[in-house]
Design a protein around this motif. Structure first.
Motif, PDB file in Angstrom:
ATOM      1  N   LEU A  20     -12.612   7.157 -18.787  1.00 40.72           N
ATOM      2  CA  LEU A  20     -11.217   6.774 -19.018  1.00 40.72           C
ATOM      3  C   LEU A  20     -10.897   6.769 -20.509  1.00 40.72           C
ATOM      4  N   LYS A  21     -11.824   6.274 -21.292  1.00 41.40           N
ATOM      5  CA  LYS A  21     -11.643   6.261 -22.745  1.00 41.40           C
ATOM      6  C   LYS A  21     -11.529   7.682 -23.290  1.00 41.40           C
ATOM      7  N   ALA A  22     -12.326   8.612 -22.746  1.00 46.13           N
ATOM      8  CA  ALA A  22     -12.297  10.002 -23.205  1.00 46.13           C
ATOM      9  C   ALA A  22     -10.955  10.669 -22.942  1.00 46.13           C
ATOM     10  N   LYS A  23     -10.196  10.140 -21.967  1.00 41.88           N
ATOM     11  CA  LYS A  23      -8.863  10.676 -21.669  1.00 41.88           C
ATOM     12  C   LYS A  23      -7.784  10.076 -22.560  1.00 41.88           C
ATOM     13  N   GLY A  24      -8.183   9.219 -23.491  1.00 50.25           N
ATOM     14  CA  GLY A  24      -7.215   8.617 -24.402  1.00 50.25           C
ATOM     15  C   GLY A  24      -6.506   7.408 -23.834  1.00 50.25           C
ATOM     16  N   ARG A  59       0.845  -1.187   0.000  1.00 48.28           N
ATOM     17  CA  ARG A  59       0.000   0.000   0.000  1.00 48.28           C
ATOM     18  C   ARG A  59       0.884   1.241   0.000  1.00 48.28           C
ATOM     19  N   ILE A  60       0.623   2.127  -0.967  1.00 46.74           N
ATOM     20  CA  ILE A  60       1.447   3.323  -1.100  1.00 46.74           C
ATOM     21  C   ILE A  60       0.683   4.594  -0.745  1.00 46.74           C
ATOM     22  N   GLY A  61      -0.623   4.482  -0.567  1.00 49.37           N
ATOM     23  CA  GLY A  61      -1.395   5.661  -0.218  1.00 49.37           C
ATOM     24  C   GLY A  61      -2.877   5.431  -0.402  1.00 49.37           C
ATOM     25  N   TYR A  62      -3.605   6.520  -0.413  1.00 48.08           N
ATOM     26  CA  TYR A  62      -5.044   6.426  -0.603  1.00 48.08           C
ATOM     27  C   TYR A  62      -5.533   7.647  -1.373  1.00 48.08           C
ATOM     28  N   LEU A  63      -6.729   7.510  -1.929  1.00 51.53           N
ATOM     29  CA  LEU A  63      -7.357   8.591  -2.672  1.00 51.53           C
ATOM     30  C   LEU A  63      -8.532   9.136  -1.868  1.00 51.53           C
ATOM     31  N   ASP A  64      -8.668  10.423  -1.870  1.00 52.40           N
ATOM     32  CA  ASP A  64      -9.771  11.078  -1.171  1.00 52.40           C
ATOM     33  C   ASP A  64     -10.636  11.776  -2.209  1.00 52.40           C
ATOM     34  N   ASN A 103     -13.240  12.201 -12.150  1.00 56.34           N
ATOM     35  CA  ASN A 103     -12.127  12.467 -11.229  1.00 56.34           C
ATOM     36  C   ASN A 103     -11.087  11.354 -11.294  1.00 56.34           C
ATOM     37  N   LEU A 104     -11.562  10.125 -11.335  1.00 58.13           N
ATOM     38  CA  LEU A 104     -10.646   8.992 -11.383  1.00 58.13           C
ATOM     39  C   LEU A 104      -9.874   8.969 -12.704  1.00 58.13           C
ATOM     40  N   ALA A 105     -10.554   9.313 -13.789  1.00 58.88           N
ATOM     41  CA  ALA A 105      -9.887   9.358 -15.088  1.00 58.88           C
ATOM     42  C   ALA A 105      -8.800  10.435 -15.110  1.00 58.88           C
ATOM     43  N   ASN A 106      -9.087  11.577 -14.497  1.00 55.88           N
ATOM     44  CA  ASN A 106      -8.079  12.630 -14.407  1.00 55.88           C
ATOM     45  C   ASN A 106      -6.867  12.166 -13.608  1.00 55.88           C
ATOM     46  N   PHE A 107      -7.122  11.457 -12.508  1.00 55.46           N
ATOM     47  CA  PHE A 107      -6.026  10.921 -11.694  1.00 55.46           C
ATOM     48  C   PHE A 107      -5.191   9.927 -12.497  1.00 55.46           C
ATOM     49  N   ALA A 108      -5.855   9.008 -13.191  1.00 54.54           N
ATOM     50  CA  ALA A 108      -5.132   7.988 -13.958  1.00 54.54           C
ATOM     51  C   ALA A 108      -4.275   8.622 -15.050  1.00 54.54           C
ATOM     52  N   ALA A 109      -4.829   9.603 -15.743  1.00 53.85           N
ATOM     53  CA  ALA A 109      -4.075  10.260 -16.811  1.00 53.85           C
ATOM     54  C   ALA A 109      -2.908  11.062 -16.248  1.00 53.85           C
ATOM     55  N   ALA A 110      -3.153  11.776 -15.153  1.00 51.09           N
ATOM     56  CA  ALA A 110      -2.104  12.613 -14.564  1.00 51.09           C
ATOM     57  C   ALA A 110      -0.973  11.788 -13.971  1.00 51.09           C
ATOM     58  N   SER A 111      -1.270  10.551 -13.542  1.00 49.34           N
ATOM     59  CA  SER A 111      -0.233   9.712 -12.934  1.00 49.34           C
ATOM     60  C   SER A 111       0.474   8.822 -13.958  1.00 49.34           C
ATOM     61  N   GLY A 112       0.216   9.061 -15.236  1.00 52.92           N
ATOM     62  CA  GLY A 112       0.959   8.376 -16.282  1.00 52.92           C
ATOM     63  C   GLY A 112       0.489   6.972 -16.614  1.00 52.92           C
TER      64      GLY A 112
END
Length: 281
Positions: free
Chosen positions: A213-217, A44-49, A104-113
Motif C-alpha cells: 500500500l505504501k508503494a502505491k503512494g 454491504r456494497i459488494g465483495y472482492l474476488d 492486488n489489494l493495493a491496486n484495488f485501493a489505489a484504483a478506487s480512489g
C-alpha cells in the motif's frame, strides 16, 4: 482482484478511507472489523474476488433474522456518515501468496480512489520484548508518514511506534523491494527455518499489506496490539476504539446494545461457547 458490486448498490466516492484487518494471532483484527461494521450500521456494497484468498461461505454475521444473505471471504461495506469503506476478510490467504494478495489489494485501493488505509492486526504476546502493562492494553502503530514509521498524530494519542520496524532490516527491505515491482529477488529471502527473531514482524500479513500500500503512494496506518490465542473480544474492543480515535469518530454515539455505544454482532453469541460452570472452581 475483481470488485463485484451488489445489485442496486453504489460506492460513494467521498469514502476515501479504507479500514481492513490483517489476519494474525487471535483474529483480533477481524473481530474489531465485525464490531465496527455492526456498530456503524455499515451497508454491504459488494465483495472482492481474489485467487489468493481461500474460499469460504457462511451465514450473515450481523442480522438476528435469517434473510438469505451469505457471508463471503472478502466483503466490502461502507458507512457514508463516517465516510469510510470497511473490508472484512473471513478466510486466510493461500500460503506463500501473501505478497501477491497484498499487491492486488493495493491496486484495488489505489484504483478506487482511497487516500488513507488503516490496518487492524495483532502480534504474538510471546514476541514482546519490552513488556509494559502499567497502563493496560497498549496500542502500537506503524505509519507510512515518515520513513521510520513515526506519526505525530498517533504519538499525540498516546500510542507507541512499533520499535521493531527497521526499513533497512533484510526482510523489511525485501518486502519494500517486492512491493515496488522487483520480482527477481526470491533467492534473497531466508527460508522459514532460517528466520531470526527480527524477521518475525516482517513475516506477518500486515507487513506485506503495509509495504504494498505504501508503494502505491497511499497513507497507511497500522494499529496493532499484542495478544495470545483465546477469548480476545476485549482486545477487539480496544482495537476498534483505537481506530475510531484515529479517525475522529465518537464511538459513544453508536446505537449500541453493549457498553460505550458498541453494537455487539449477533454472530458473537456463539463465538466462544457458553461461559464455564463457576461451581467447578
Amino acid at each position: 482482484m475483481e470488485f463485484v458490486i451488489e445489485q442496486g448498490k453504489q460506492p460513494h466516492h467521498e469514502c476515501s478511507t479504507l479500514l481492513l484487518p490483517a489476519l494474525s494471532i487471535g483474529n483480533v483484527g477481524q473481530l474489531a472489523m465485525d464490531l465496527l461494521v455492526s456498530s456503524m450500521k455499515a451497508e454491504r456494497i459488494g465483495y472482492l474476488d481474489d485467487p489468493f484468498v481461500l474460499p469460504c461461505v457462511g451465514n450473515d454475521a450481523y442480522g438476528p433474522i435469517p434473510c438469505g444473505d451469505l457471508a463471503l471471504p472478502l466483503e466490502a461495506y461502507q458507512s457514508s456518515s463516517s465516510r469510510l469503506t470497511l473490508l472484512q476478510q473471513r478466510s486466510p490467504v493461500v500460503k506463500g501468496r501473501m505478497v501477491e494478495f497484498a499487491n492486488n489489494l493495493a491496486n484495488f485501493a489505489a484504483a478506487s480512489g482511497k487516500k488513507h488505509v488503516v490496518l487492524l492486526s495483532s502480534l504474538d504476546f510471546g514476541k514482546w520484548q519490552k513488556i509494559d502493562m502499567s497502563s493496560g492494553l497498549q496500542i502500537h502503530y506503524l505509519s507510512s508518514v515518515n520513513p521510520d514509521g513515526r506519526d505525530d498524530h498517533c504519538e499525540q494519542l498516546g500510542w507507541k511506534r512499533l520499535q521493531e520496524y527497521n526499513p533497512a532490516q533484510r526482510c523489511w527491505k525485501y518486502l519494500s523491494t517486492l512491493a515496488e515491482g522487483n520480482t527477481m529477488l526470491e533467492s534473497n529471502l531466508p527460508f522459514e527455518d532460517e528466520l531470526e527473531d527480527e524477521d518475525y514482524y516482517p513475516s506477518l500479513p500486515f507487513a506485506a499489506l503495509f509495504s504494498c500500500l505504501k508503494a502505491k503512494g497511499l497513507k497507511v496506518t497500522c494499529l496493532l496490539c499484542y495478544c495470545s490465542e483465546g477469548d480476545n473480544i476485549q482486545d477487539a474492543f480496544q482495537l476498534a476504539e483505537a481506530a475510531c480515535r484515529l479517525l475522529g469518530i465518537n464511538s459513544s454515539t453508536f446505537p449500541g446494545n453493549g457498553s460505550g455505544g458498541w453494537v455487539i454482532p449477533f454472530s458473537w453469541q456463539t463465538v466462544y461457547g457458553p461461559p464455564p460452570d463457576m461451581s467447578i472452581f
